[in-house]
Design an enzyme around this catalytic site. Structure first.
Site, mmCIF file in Angstrom:
data_model
loop_
_atom_site.group_PDB
_atom_site.id
_atom_site.type_symbol
_atom_site.label_atom_id
_atom_site.label_comp_id
_atom_site.label_asym_id
_atom_site.label_seq_id
_atom_site.Cartn_x
_atom_site.Cartn_y
_atom_site.Cartn_z
ATOM 1 N N TYR A 53 0.837 -1.197 0.000
ATOM 2 C CA TYR A 53 0.000 0.000 0.000
ATOM 3 C C TYR A 53 0.878 1.255 0.000
ATOM 4 O O TYR A 53 1.599 1.533 0.968
ATOM 5 C CB TYR A 53 -0.919 0.036 1.218
ATOM 6 C CG TYR A 53 -1.986 -1.037 1.260
ATOM 7 C CD1 TYR A 53 -2.329 -1.777 0.118
ATOM 8 C CD2 TYR A 53 -2.669 -1.318 2.444
ATOM 9 C CE1 TYR A 53 -3.307 -2.749 0.173
ATOM 10 C CE2 TYR A 53 -3.656 -2.295 2.498
ATOM 11 C CZ TYR A 53 -3.964 -3.018 1.355
ATOM 12 O OH TYR A 53 -4.943 -3.984 1.416
ATOM 13 N N GLY A 213 -16.748 1.133 -3.186
ATOM 14 C CA GLY A 213 -17.327 2.464 -3.054
ATOM 15 C C GLY A 213 -18.635 2.653 -3.790
ATOM 16 O O GLY A 213 -19.382 3.604 -3.527
#
Length: 326
Positions: A53, A213
């Protein structure tokens, strides 16, 4: 917040986990600080990150906050290894023993800790022998740098192979968890992964429980122009926006949310959080506002009729052989 057992490992985690994929990149340090503080105050413990990440920036951000914003012992710290970032494409996987153990040392340095509670393989490696990969995991546990091990993005047979191998090898660490994408828009793990996890006593952690999302309803009015040009957005989110059934699933989520007087995100999270076999839903947020919206899910229990409507509108096709003879 309710805490649940992670498979048969003896480890207990909050039923909502805090994802950190955007920390150090699109989520600045000040916002990450607020997120961690409010998550722990709400009773959350599971903090999930990965060495890939932000090229390690997410782990470094987490490490800077542990011991200052919250105590290390207040969180169940999970990270991942094996993913190798490529330019303008998804990750490749290197689960060789050499790569994994070197990656673990770097992760611990960035996280400013001497151990992680859960160390996960970010994906299946078809090039390196599974025995070598799992031997690296066992070495990490024996050294005290890792308390429990898990896997991510494994197919059912891959999870079963890893769990069976660990069960047969003397003093090997049991596979505690499998982290997989699971939401109202992605129910593929219901074909085999959930059954394999249940059979082997492995806890299930859901990533992208908000359908990347999309289930928040924020794209119903269209996609911002700057995101339309992003290869990552088109790869990560575009898949769902192109599927014909997405609109009806999102509409159902919004309808239930309106009836309950809660954000759509809370409905989507409550649905996946309470699916059979799921230990925790890991939700990431770019901002403290998004996290607060997600945390409202902890106060939501879906009525039976609402859950049934969501089940039906999002039902995946499960045929032979997973569904048995017909």
């Amino acid at each position: 917040m309710e805490h649940r057992a992670l498979g048969r490992s003896g480890l207990r985690v909050s039923r909502l986990g805090l994802g950190t994929a955007t920390w150090g990149t699109s989520t600045p340090a000040d916002d990450a600080r607020q997120q961690l503080r409010e998550f722990v105050r709400a009773g959350g413990t599971l903090v999930d990150t990965a060495d890939a990440y932000g090229g390690g920036r997410a782990e470094k951000t987490v490490g800077a906050l542990l011991g200052t914003v919250v105590s290390r012992h207040e969180v169940v710290l999970a990270t991942k290894a094996a993913a190798v970032a490529n330019r303008n494409s998804p990750f490749s996987i290197d689960a060789s023993k050499q790569h994994l153990l070197a990656a673990l040392d770097l992760s611990l340095r960035r996280l400013a800790t001497d151990h992680v509670d859960l160390w996960q393989l970010h994906g299946w490696d078809a090039r390196n022998p599974l025995d070598e990969t799992l031997d690296a995991m066992d070495t990490a546990v024996a050294s005290g740098r890792v308390r429990h091990i898990g896997v991510c993005n494994y197919a059912g047979w891959q999870l079963a192979s890893a769990a069976s191998r660990q069960a047969l090898v003397t003093d090997a660490a049991a596979v505690a968890s499998v982290q997989a994408e699971y939401s109202l828009l992605e129910r593929g793990i219901e074909r085999e992964v959930l059954h394999a996890a249940d059979h082997h006593g492995v806890g299930v952690l859901s990533w992208a429980p908000l359908g990347r999302g999309v289930l928040t309803g924020k794209y119903r009015a269209g996609v911002p122009e700057e995101r339309q040009a992003s290869w990552f957005f088109n790869w990560y989110v575009g898949r769902f926006l192109r599927e014909s059934r997405t609109e009806s699933v999102v509409a159902a989520v919004v309808s239930v949310a309106d009836e309950l007087g809660v954000p759509p995100a809370a409905v989507a999270l409550a649905w996946v959080r309470d699916r059979p076999g799921v230990t925790a839903a890991v939700v990431g947020a770019r901002s403290i506002g998004q996290l607060r919206e997600s945390l409202t899910a902890d106060r939501v229990t879906l009525p039976d009729d609402a859950r049934k409507r969501l089940d039906e509108v999002s039902a995946p096709y499960i045929g032979y052989p997973e569904g048995g003879l017909r």
